[in-house]
Enzyme design. Structure first.
Site, PDB file in Angstrom:
ATOM      1  N   GLU A  17      -8.063  -1.806  10.965  1.00  0.00           N
ATOM      2  CA  GLU A  17      -8.527  -1.105  12.152  1.00  0.00           C
ATOM      3  C   GLU A  17      -8.782   0.364  11.864  1.00  0.00           C
ATOM      4  OE1 GLU A  17      -7.004  -4.120  15.476  1.00  0.00           O
ATOM      5  OE2 GLU A  17      -5.831  -2.308  15.326  1.00  0.00           O
ATOM      6  N   CYS A  48       1.673  -3.141   6.882  1.00  0.00           N
ATOM      7  CA  CYS A  48       2.592  -2.116   6.389  1.00  0.00           C
ATOM      8  C   CYS A  48       3.975  -2.690   6.167  1.00  0.00           C
ATOM      9  CB  CYS A  48       2.664  -0.929   7.339  1.00  0.00           C
ATOM     10  SG  CYS A  48       3.542   0.456   6.566  1.00  0.00           S
ATOM     11  N   CYS A  83       8.733   0.019  10.185  1.00  0.00           N
ATOM     12  CA  CYS A  83       9.372   0.838  11.218  1.00  0.00           C
ATOM     13  C   CYS A  83       9.534   0.011  12.494  1.00  0.00           C
ATOM     14  CB  CYS A  83       8.545   2.092  11.496  1.00  0.00           C
ATOM     15  SG  CYS A  83       8.344   3.101  10.014  1.00  0.00           S
ATOM     16  N   GLY A 131      -0.959   1.007   7.662  1.00  0.00           N
ATOM     17  CA  GLY A 131      -0.519   1.180   6.284  1.00  0.00           C
ATOM     18  C   GLY A 131       0.117   2.519   5.989  1.00  0.00           C
ATOM     19  N   GLU A 132       0.708   2.576   4.798  1.00  0.00           N
ATOM     20  CA  GLU A 132       1.413   3.775   4.357  1.00  0.00           C
ATOM     21  C   GLU A 132       0.610   4.386   3.200  1.00  0.00           C
ATOM     22  OE1 GLU A 132       3.773   5.995   5.038  1.00  0.00           O
ATOM     23  OE2 GLU A 132       3.117   6.786   3.108  1.00  0.00           O
ATOM     24  N   SER A 169      -0.959  11.144   6.782  1.00  0.00           N
ATOM     25  CA  SER A 169       0.368  11.001   7.397  1.00  0.00           C
ATOM     26  C   SER A 169       1.178  10.006   6.587  1.00  0.00           C
ATOM     27  CB  SER A 169       0.202  10.494   8.835  1.00  0.00           C
ATOM     28  OG  SER A 169       1.456  10.170   9.392  1.00  0.00           O
ATOM     29  N   SER A 177       6.255  11.636   8.935  1.00  0.00           N
ATOM     30  CA  SER A 177       6.896  11.011  10.095  1.00  0.00           C
ATOM     31  C   SER A 177       8.404  11.147   9.953  1.00  0.00           C
ATOM     32  CB  SER A 177       6.480   9.538  10.181  1.00  0.00           C
ATOM     33  OG  SER A 177       5.079   9.466  10.314  1.00  0.00           O
ATOM     34  N   ASN A 232       4.173   4.863  22.228  1.00  0.00           N
ATOM     35  CA  ASN A 232       3.239   3.929  22.850  1.00  0.00           C
ATOM     36  C   ASN A 232       3.944   2.585  22.880  1.00  0.00           C
ATOM     37  OD1 ASN A 232       0.957   5.709  23.171  1.00  0.00           O
ATOM     38  ND2 ASN A 232       0.907   5.725  20.941  1.00  0.00           N
ATOM     39  N   CYS A 276      -1.512   5.368  18.458  1.00  0.00           N
ATOM     40  CA  CYS A 276      -0.613   5.299  17.315  1.00  0.00           C
ATOM     41  C   CYS A 276       0.322   4.108  17.426  1.00  0.00           C
ATOM     42  CB  CYS A 276       0.295   6.526  17.267  1.00  0.00           C
ATOM     43  SG  CYS A 276      -0.581   8.021  17.042  1.00  0.00           S
TER      44      CYS A 276
HETATM   45  N1  SAH Z   1       2.330   5.053   7.773  1.00  0.00           N
HETATM   46  C1  SAH Z   1       2.036   6.410   8.056  1.00  0.00           C
HETATM   47  C2  SAH Z   1       0.733   6.586   8.800  1.00  0.00           C
HETATM   48  C3  SAH Z   1       0.415   5.601   9.888  1.00  0.00           C
HETATM   49  S1  SAH Z   1       1.462   5.661  11.296  1.00  0.00           S
HETATM   50  C4  SAH Z   1       3.182   7.052   8.805  1.00  0.00           C
HETATM   51  O1  SAH Z   1       4.084   6.351   9.250  1.00  0.00           O
HETATM   52  O2  SAH Z   1       3.185   8.286   8.918  1.00  0.00           O
HETATM   53  C5  SAH Z   1       0.884   7.165  12.078  1.00  0.00           C
HETATM   54  C6  SAH Z   1       1.863   7.756  13.083  1.00  0.00           C
HETATM   55  O3  SAH Z   1       2.007   6.887  14.201  1.00  0.00           O
HETATM   56  C7  SAH Z   1       3.261   7.974  12.516  1.00  0.00           C
HETATM   57  O4  SAH Z   1       3.694   9.284  12.764  1.00  0.00           O
HETATM   58  C8  SAH Z   1       4.104   6.995  13.281  1.00  0.00           C
HETATM   59  O5  SAH Z   1       5.427   7.473  13.410  1.00  0.00           O
HETATM   60  C9  SAH Z   1       3.363   6.908  14.593  1.00  0.00           C
HETATM   61  N2  SAH Z   1       3.661   5.701  15.358  1.00  0.00           N
HETATM   62  C10 SAH Z   1       3.893   4.476  14.894  1.00  0.00           C
HETATM   63  N3  SAH Z   1       4.150   3.621  15.913  1.00  0.00           N
HETATM   64  C11 SAH Z   1       4.075   4.330  17.046  1.00  0.00           C
HETATM   65  C12 SAH Z   1       4.224   4.013  18.445  1.00  0.00           C
HETATM   66  N4  SAH Z   1       4.502   2.774  18.855  1.00  0.00           N
HETATM   67  N5  SAH Z   1       4.064   5.011  19.337  1.00  0.00           N
HETATM   68  C13 SAH Z   1       3.760   6.258  18.941  1.00  0.00           C
HETATM   69  N6  SAH Z   1       3.590   6.611  17.656  1.00  0.00           N
HETATM   70  C14 SAH Z   1       3.762   5.663  16.712  1.00  0.00           C
HETATM   71 FE1  SF4 Z   2       4.044   1.695   8.373  1.00  0.00          FE
HETATM   72 FE2  SF4 Z   2       3.619   4.117   9.448  1.00  0.00          FE
HETATM   73 FE3  SF4 Z   2       3.933   1.932  11.017  1.00  0.00          FE
HETATM   74 FE4  SF4 Z   2       6.022   2.908   9.699  1.00  0.00          FE
HETATM   75  S1  SF4 Z   2       4.868   3.955  11.307  1.00  0.00           S
HETATM   76  S2  SF4 Z   2       5.456   0.727   9.822  1.00  0.00           S
HETATM   77  S3  SF4 Z   2       5.075   3.592   7.805  1.00  0.00           S
HETATM   78  S4  SF4 Z   2       2.275   2.312   9.592  1.00  0.00           S
END
Ligand code: SAH
Ligand code: SF4
Length: 387
Positions: free
Chosen positions: A93, A148, A152, A197-198, A225, A248, A324, A369
């Site tokens: 996406e 990913c 998380c 993804g990371e 990020s 993050s 979110n 996000c």
């Molecule tokens: N994997 C990388 C980049 C993708 S996630 C990372 O984790 O940084 C991008 C951002 O979206 C991160 O800061 C993550 O903490 C945030 N994120 C993930 N799930 C979310 C959610 N449900 N609500 C708000 N932010 C979220």
């Molecule tokens: Fe992967 Fe980033 Fe989502 Fe964590 S927040 S699972 S590192 S995409």
């Protein structure tokens, strides 16, 4: 000779090597690179400056394929979430965020006006034609992997599990597919690696894409990020041109962070903060610490003060991201109410830490996000598959 299996991911020097290998002068290689990335040509037949024999060889040996738009979900605010099909069938996406509001985040706090995660402040006006009218800004959020594995607890992508790394060409291909669909090019463009993804687990693909991207837009307009894969910081830090970096953080203590981000058990928060401290920043620049706010978990003013303490000595601004929520994939986690979000941000600002609160883009298209899920169909959304 460089591999032609990922033609969009080859840099200028690699195309020069291809040209040499094919018995052509190196400038032919540069022409190919420039046509693809500066002039955004999408097919070899459009390479009018090249002799026909070269065009035919390119068609035969380096077939060009952008990801196909499999789904397009549009939000009321104009942002669009794309489901993009890669050549092996996997779905990733990407998100388009238009206009002024793509500038970054809503900012209700005086101190936070200092900057944004997307580095807009420094970008300077893009020029359009002969007039000095700035092009309207827009932001494209790209994926770096098809899932990913970091897992998380608050992230839909993470809940759905790991995937494979994207190649540099697949990463750029997402951008070009979105650009074509919205009729835009590099002018006014900002890119964020905040999709599926990371990025730090795919340094090869991400760095390859960054190096090509930096030929057309300033590194200050690009933000990567990461969840804080400590050993990968050094690899990105040594790049001659570096993107803005967002990390993050999401919790101020090891225990809470490990609950939210199990990767903390492998790479503790203390080491992530240390890596941030060592990150080579230009003067007057800041890192971004992303902090997803989850009701009752990490959102109290005391959490904000603890966070301020942990960030001491690091040139950083905090980007607070109210969760979110997703009742199916993230059940049990709630977004704090506005009062709690405000109290958290105020406590940080009072402790001297610049803070912005990120406005969700396109939650009605589940493009916000942590809501990018790629391979699964989301039956709760109306999906328009126009291609
Ligand atoms: N994997 C990388 C980049 C993708 S996630 C990372 O984790 O940084 C991008 C951002 O979206 C991160 O800061 C993550 O903490 C945030 N994120 C993930 N799930 C979310 C959610 N449900 N609500 C708000 N932010 C979220
Ligand atoms: Fe992967 Fe980033 Fe989502 Fe964590 S927040 S699972 S590192 S995409």
């Amino acid at each position: 000779m460089p591999s032609l299996s990922d033609p969009l991911g080859l840099d200028r020097a690699s195309w020069e090597a291809v040209a040499r290998d094919w018995g052509l002068p190196p400038y032919r290689g540069r022409q190919i690179f420039d046509a693809l990335h500066l002039r955004r040509k999408r097919s070899w037949s459009a390479l009018s400056e090249a002799p026909r024999s070269l065009r035919e060889r390119l068609v035969a040996e380096a077939p060009l394929a952008l990801p196909k738009i499999a789904r397009r979900d549009e939000s009321a605010d104009g942002s669009r979430k794309y489901g993009l099909r890669l050549s092996d069938g996997s779905l990733v996406e990407a998100v388009f965020m238009p206009g002024e509001r793509a500038r970054a985040q809503v900012n209700e706090f005086e101190d936070a006006r200092a900057g944004s995660a997307m580095g807009d402040r420094d970008a300077g006006p893009a020029r359009r034609g002969k007039k000095s009218e700035p092009a309207e800004r827009y932001t494209v959020c790209l994926s770096s992997q098809t899932g990913c594995a970091v897992d998380c607890a608050f992230c839909v992508t993470g809940r759905l599990g790991g995937g494979r790394n994207l190649t540099a060409g697949e990463i750029l291909g997402q951008l070009y597919a979105v650009e074509d669909d919205v009729g835009r090019g590099a002018e006014g463009l900002r890119v964020v690696f905040m999709g599926m993804g990371e990025p730090f687990l795919n340094p090869e693909g991400v760095i390859g894409a960054l190096e090509i991207l930096f030929e057309t837009i300033s590194p200050r307009r690009v933000t990567v990020s990461t969840s804080g894969i400590t050993p990968a910081f050094a690899r990105f830090a040594e790049l001659p041109r570096r993107p803005n970096l967002a990390v993050s953080i999401n919790a101020a203590d090891e225990e809470t962070r490990a609950r939210l981000m199990p990767i903390t058990r492998t790479y503790p928060l203390s080491g992530v903060l240390e890596a941030m401290r060592r990150w080579p920043l230009e003067s007057h620049r800041r890192l971004t610490a992303e902090y997803v706010l989850i009701a009752g978990v990490n959102d109290s003013p005391a959490d904000a003060r603890r966070l301020a303490g942990r960030l001491k000595g690091i040139a950083v601004k905090v980007n607070a991201i109210p969760l979110n929520a997703d009742p199916i994939y993230l059940s049990g986690w709630k977004r704090p109410d506005e009062a709690a979000i405000g109290a958290f941000a105020r406590a940080l600002a009072d402790a001297g830490v610049p803070v912005t609160v990120r406005r969700s883009r396109g939650p009605d298209a589940s493009a916000a996000c942590g809501q990018l899920k790629g391979r699964t169909q989301d039956m709760r959304q109306r999906v328009s598959a126009r291609r």
